[in-house]
Design a protein around this motif. Structure first.
Motif, PDB file in Angstrom:
ATOM      1  N   SER A 275      35.447  71.947   6.242  1.00  0.00           N
ATOM      2  CA  SER A 275      35.345  73.070   5.307  1.00  0.00           C
ATOM      3  C   SER A 275      35.043  74.370   6.043  1.00  0.00           C
ATOM      4  O   SER A 275      35.616  75.418   5.726  1.00  0.00           O
ATOM      5  N   LEU A 276      34.149  74.302   7.027  1.00  0.00           N
ATOM      6  CA  LEU A 276      33.853  75.504   7.815  1.00  0.00           C
ATOM      7  C   LEU A 276      35.124  76.047   8.461  1.00  0.00           C
ATOM      8  O   LEU A 276      35.361  77.255   8.491  1.00  0.00           O
ATOM      9  N   TYR A 277      35.949  75.152   8.987  1.00  0.00           N
ATOM     10  CA  TYR A 277      37.202  75.578   9.610  1.00  0.00           C
ATOM     11  C   TYR A 277      38.203  76.113   8.575  1.00  0.00           C
ATOM     12  O   TYR A 277      38.930  77.068   8.860  1.00  0.00           O
ATOM     13  N   LEU A 278      38.229  75.507   7.392  1.00  0.00           N
ATOM     14  CA  LEU A 278      39.117  76.023   6.350  1.00  0.00           C
ATOM     15  C   LEU A 278      38.721  77.445   5.953  1.00  0.00           C
ATOM     16  O   LEU A 278      39.587  78.311   5.761  1.00  0.00           O
TER      17      LEU A 278
ATOM     18  N   HIS B 126      46.555  69.171  11.233  1.00  0.00           N
ATOM     19  CA  HIS B 126      46.498  70.371  10.393  1.00  0.00           C
ATOM     20  C   HIS B 126      45.394  71.340  10.820  1.00  0.00           C
ATOM     21  O   HIS B 126      45.588  72.548  10.760  1.00  0.00           O
ATOM     22  N   LEU B 127      44.264  70.821  11.248  1.00  0.00           N
ATOM     23  CA  LEU B 127      43.125  71.674  11.601  1.00  0.00           C
ATOM     24  C   LEU B 127      43.022  71.971  13.090  1.00  0.00           C
ATOM     25  O   LEU B 127      42.295  72.888  13.480  1.00  0.00           O
ATOM     26  N   GLY B 128      43.699  71.204  13.914  1.00  0.00           N
ATOM     27  CA  GLY B 128      43.522  71.285  15.359  1.00  0.00           C
ATOM     28  C   GLY B 128      43.547  72.683  15.944  1.00  0.00           C
ATOM     29  O   GLY B 128      42.666  73.052  16.731  1.00  0.00           O
ATOM     30  N   ASP B 129      44.536  73.491  15.567  1.00  0.00           N
ATOM     31  CA  ASP B 129      44.640  74.842  16.134  1.00  0.00           C
ATOM     32  C   ASP B 129      43.453  75.719  15.724  1.00  0.00           C
ATOM     33  O   ASP B 129      42.944  76.505  16.532  1.00  0.00           O
ATOM     34  N   ILE B 130      43.012  75.590  14.490  1.00  0.00           N
ATOM     35  CA  ILE B 130      41.877  76.385  14.012  1.00  0.00           C
ATOM     36  C   ILE B 130      40.602  75.957  14.735  1.00  0.00           C
ATOM     37  O   ILE B 130      39.787  76.795  15.126  1.00  0.00           O
TER      38      ILE B 130
ATOM     39  N   ASP C 220      40.726  77.442  18.116  1.00  0.00           N
ATOM     40  CA  ASP C 220      40.490  78.884  18.074  1.00  0.00           C
ATOM     41  C   ASP C 220      39.022  79.239  17.857  1.00  0.00           C
ATOM     42  O   ASP C 220      38.530  80.228  18.392  1.00  0.00           O
ATOM     43  N   HIS C 221      38.312  78.436  17.044  1.00  0.00           N
ATOM     44  CA  HIS C 221      36.949  78.803  16.652  1.00  0.00           C
ATOM     45  C   HIS C 221      35.859  77.993  17.335  1.00  0.00           C
ATOM     46  O   HIS C 221      34.685  78.331  17.214  1.00  0.00           O
ATOM     47  N   GLY C 222      36.242  76.938  18.049  1.00  0.00           N
ATOM     48  CA  GLY C 222      35.257  76.159  18.781  1.00  0.00           C
ATOM     49  C   GLY C 222      34.321  75.373  17.873  1.00  0.00           C
ATOM     50  O   GLY C 222      34.480  75.357  16.649  1.00  0.00           O
TER      51      GLY C 222
END
Length: 193
Positions: free
Chosen positions: A185-188, A14-18, A21-23
């Motif tokens: 949470s930072l990625y969310l 679920h988070l992998g792409d984000i 994208d954001h490193g």
């Protein structure tokens, strides 16, 4: 951000792409927990722009220390943009720090103890305590389910309609990100920025 945290979250379905994208993200402990707690209270229930304006005024006009906040006239704090209620809240925090709450004592506590100690201060709720854990103490495994940005981020990454997830479901989904839920949470938050 540790390599383990980055790898774990980067491979999450679920988070992998984000994450890609954001490193890597960082959590840096604050050198002045009192100041950051005051800022958290200022930020409560305000837009980012309004909070920044009020915060800048306070830092320009008042020494943001327990003594400085308590010595400031209420009218000065109100002129900075604080409501009467928030004036009381920042003064409550100042009194708690004068009464012995300190950066050292908070750093020595576990997450639950920090939340308990902070929420004993009138005006500091669980959301503020969790923001303190993440952004002041740089704790890696905090999940602020109470935050609207977290809700919107989870809706986006799990591709569900607004308000379709209960808090319980959000917490359950977040368990897969343990022990790096603060980074998740930072990625969310990035997902909705």
């Amino acid at each position: 951000m540790s390599d383990d945290a980055y790898h774990t979250l980067r491979t999450d379905p679920h988070l992998g792409d984000i994450v890609e994208d954001h490193g890597p993200q960082t959590l840096d402990p604050s050198t002045d927990p009192f100041e950051r707690l005051v800022v958290s209270i200022v930020n409560q229930q305000l837009s980012t722009t309004a909070a920044a304006t009020i915060r800048d005024r306070i830092f320009d006009r008042v020494e943001v220390t327990p003594d400085g906040i308590l010595a400031a006239d209420e009218s000065v704090l109100r002129d900075c943009g604080l409501s009467g209620q928030k004036v009381g809240y920042v003064r409550n925090v100042a009194e708690a720090f004068q009464d012995g709450l300190s950066a050292e004592s908070l750093r020595a506590m576990d997450d639950g103890e920090v939340i308990d100690a902070l929420t004993e201060i009138r005006g500091v709720g669980v959301w503020t305590a969790k923001m303190f854990l993440i952004f002041v103490l740089a704790r890696e495994d905090v999940f602020p389910v109470e935050d609207l940005g977290i809700r919107r981020g989870m809706e986006r990454v799990f591709d569900v309609e607004a308000d379709a997830l209960s808090r319980g479901e959000m917490v359950e989904h977040a368990e897969t990100w343990t022990p790096y839920r603060s980074y998740a949470s930072l990625y969310l938050w990035r997902a909705v920025d």
